[in-house]
Write an enzyme that holds these catalytic residues in place. Structure first.
Site, PDB file in Angstrom:
ATOM      1  N   GLY A   1      71.537 -23.134  71.995  1.00 40.70           N
ATOM      2  CA  GLY A   1      70.714 -21.946  72.176  1.00 40.70           C
ATOM      3  C   GLY A   1      71.471 -20.638  72.268  1.00 40.70           C
ATOM      4  O   GLY A   1      70.975 -19.676  72.858  1.00 40.70           O
ATOM      5  N   SER A   2      72.642 -20.558  71.655  1.00 38.58           N
ATOM      6  CA  SER A   2      73.373 -19.289  71.758  1.00 38.58           C
ATOM      7  C   SER A   2      72.702 -18.184  70.936  1.00 38.58           C
ATOM      8  O   SER A   2      72.718 -17.016  71.343  1.00 38.58           O
ATOM      9  CB  SER A   2      74.843 -19.460  71.354  1.00 38.58           C
ATOM     10  OG  SER A   2      74.984 -19.705  69.985  1.00 38.58           O
TER      11      SER A   2
ATOM     12  N   ARG B   1      55.294 -36.038  61.626  1.00 38.18           N
ATOM     13  CA  ARG B   1      55.651 -34.609  61.587  1.00 38.18           C
ATOM     14  C   ARG B   1      54.447 -33.699  61.765  1.00 38.18           C
ATOM     15  O   ARG B   1      54.556 -32.612  62.329  1.00 38.18           O
ATOM     16  CB  ARG B   1      56.271 -34.274  60.222  1.00 38.18           C
ATOM     17  CG  ARG B   1      57.714 -34.624  60.120  1.00 38.18           C
ATOM     18  CD  ARG B   1      58.333 -34.085  58.847  1.00 38.18           C
ATOM     19  NE  ARG B   1      59.476 -34.905  58.503  1.00 38.18           N
ATOM     20  CZ  ARG B   1      60.612 -34.927  59.194  1.00 38.18           C
ATOM     21  NH1 ARG B   1      60.776 -34.143  60.238  1.00 38.18           N
ATOM     22  NH2 ARG B   1      61.594 -35.715  58.837  1.00 38.18           N
TER      23      ARG B   1
ATOM     24  N   LEU C   1      60.005 -29.115  59.581  1.00 37.30           N
ATOM     25  CA  LEU C   1      58.642 -28.783  59.990  1.00 37.30           C
ATOM     26  C   LEU C   1      57.658 -29.161  58.886  1.00 37.30           C
ATOM     27  O   LEU C   1      57.930 -28.950  57.698  1.00 37.30           O
ATOM     28  CB  LEU C   1      58.557 -27.288  60.290  1.00 37.30           C
ATOM     29  CG  LEU C   1      59.275 -26.877  61.575  1.00 37.30           C
ATOM     30  CD1 LEU C   1      59.560 -25.385  61.594  1.00 37.30           C
ATOM     31  CD2 LEU C   1      58.460 -27.292  62.800  1.00 37.30           C
TER      32      LEU C   1
ATOM     33  N   ASN D   1      64.508 -17.863  60.156  1.00 30.79           N
ATOM     34  CA  ASN D   1      65.532 -18.845  60.544  1.00 30.79           C
ATOM     35  C   ASN D   1      66.910 -18.225  60.352  1.00 30.79           C
ATOM     36  O   ASN D   1      67.096 -17.356  59.500  1.00 30.79           O
ATOM     37  CB  ASN D   1      65.408 -20.079  59.642  1.00 30.79           C
ATOM     38  CG  ASN D   1      66.460 -21.138  59.937  1.00 30.79           C
ATOM     39  OD1 ASN D   1      66.700 -21.487  61.096  1.00 30.79           O
ATOM     40  ND2 ASN D   1      67.106 -21.650  58.900  1.00 30.79           N
TER      41      ASN D   1
ATOM     42  N   HIS E   1      70.763 -19.344  59.317  1.00 29.55           N
ATOM     43  CA  HIS E   1      71.495 -20.443  58.695  1.00 29.55           C
ATOM     44  C   HIS E   1      72.970 -20.041  58.571  1.00 29.55           C
ATOM     45  O   HIS E   1      73.268 -18.925  58.132  1.00 29.55           O
ATOM     46  CB  HIS E   1      70.915 -20.734  57.309  1.00 29.55           C
ATOM     47  CG  HIS E   1      71.595 -21.879  56.630  1.00 29.55           C
ATOM     48  ND1 HIS E   1      71.340 -23.186  56.962  1.00 29.55           N
ATOM     49  CD2 HIS E   1      72.551 -21.903  55.665  1.00 29.55           C
ATOM     50  CE1 HIS E   1      72.114 -23.978  56.221  1.00 29.55           C
ATOM     51  NE2 HIS E   1      72.850 -23.222  55.424  1.00 29.55           N
TER      52      HIS E   1
HETATM   53  C1  GRF Z   1      73.791 -21.983  64.464  1.00 31.80           C
HETATM   54  O1  GRF Z   1      75.007 -22.046  63.779  1.00 31.80           O
HETATM   55  C2  GRF Z   1      72.658 -21.705  63.526  1.00 31.80           C
HETATM   56  O2  GRF Z   1      73.003 -20.891  62.463  1.00 31.80           O
HETATM   57  C3  GRF Z   1      72.316 -23.067  63.023  1.00 31.80           C
HETATM   58  O3  GRF Z   1      72.484 -23.935  64.116  1.00 31.80           O
HETATM   59  C4  GRF Z   1      73.413 -23.343  65.035  1.00 31.80           C
HETATM   60  C5  GRF Z   1      72.683 -23.238  66.331  1.00 31.80           C
HETATM   61  O4  GRF Z   1      73.514 -22.770  67.365  1.00 31.80           O
HETATM   62  N1  GRF Z   1      70.986 -23.076  62.447  1.00 31.80           N
HETATM   63  P1  GRF Z   1      72.861 -22.215  68.701  1.00 31.80           P
HETATM   64  O5  GRF Z   1      71.973 -23.346  69.243  1.00 31.80           O
HETATM   65  O6  GRF Z   1      72.074 -21.008  68.392  1.00 31.80           O
HETATM   66  O7  GRF Z   1      74.006 -21.951  69.614  1.00 31.80           O
END
Ligand code: GRF
Length: 194
Positions: free
Chosen positions: A14-15, A67, A95, A109, A111
């Site tokens: 969750g960063s 799902r 999803l 999202n 990525h």
């Molecule tokens: C991040 O690198 C994000 O881009 C990817 O998964 C990771 C999640 O990290 N989709 P965090 O949980 O937000 O720390």
């Protein structure tokens, strides 16, 4: 102007969620985080959100037959919180298409690659294997096809000699934490390009 109501879906650390919560504390930020949903009961991000006073809920995919019913349960939580924009932040479940269609144009999202390069998992290792000179991250609208959909913002980082997966991931993650709040700001203000 009223702040847009945002729900964040997480599965783990969750960063990026934390970066969005921190950004949204600024009085002039155009969005407020009204709900964090995790499909993983012990996701570390849940504790941080709770610490910041953001309501959290667990919708465990393991409790659903498929799902579609899982996505319906997510949808119900988002609607109950009057969420207007959904941010996927390390959400590791595919999803169901009807859910994606319902939130089309209102779900984004992050990525960890410069899309369309390296869709899917293990992006840092694959960038290194491919000998990429640059790498980075992308915030995009979510479409039914994985890691596709209109790009909102991208940030590029160099791949440096001696990089391994961890050093490259850390360089990209730092940019993610800057990029996601900037992209959500654009979306919330209706200033994104798409
Ligand atoms: C991040 O690198 C994000 O881009 C990817 O998964 C990771 C999640 O990290 N989709 P965090 O949980 O937000 O720390």
């Amino acid at each position: 102007m009223a702040k847009r109501r945002v729900g964040i879906l997480i599965s783990g650390r969750g960063s990026n969620m934390a970066a969005l919560i921190e950004a949204a504390r600024a009085p002039d930020y155009p969005a407020e985080i009204v709900l964090v949903v995790s499909n993983v009961p012990d996701a570390a991000g849940l504790a941080f959100a709770a610490l910041r006073g953001v309501p959290t809920v667990v919708v465990n995919h393991k409790n659903f037959a498929n799902r579609e019913t899982f996505a319906d349960a997510l949808d119900a939580k988002l609607r109950a919180a009057k969420v207007e924009i959904v941010c996927l932040a390390g959400f590791m479940r595919l999803l169901a298409t009807p859910f994606v269609e319902r939130w089309r144009g209102r779900m984004i999202n992050i990525h960890p690659s410069l899309l369309p390069a390296f869709k899917g998992l293990n992006t840092h290792a694959r960038a290194l294997d491919a000998g990429a000179k640059t790498h980075g991250c992308t915030v995009h609208y979510v479409e039914p096809e994985l890691d596709s959909g209109p790009v909102i913002l991208q940030a590029e980082v160099p791949v440096l000699p001696g990089d391994d997966e961890a050093t490259l991931a850390a360089r990209v993650l730092k940019e993610e934490h800057r990029l996601y709040p900037a992209a959500l700001r654009l979306v919330a203000e209706g200033r994104d390009k798409s």
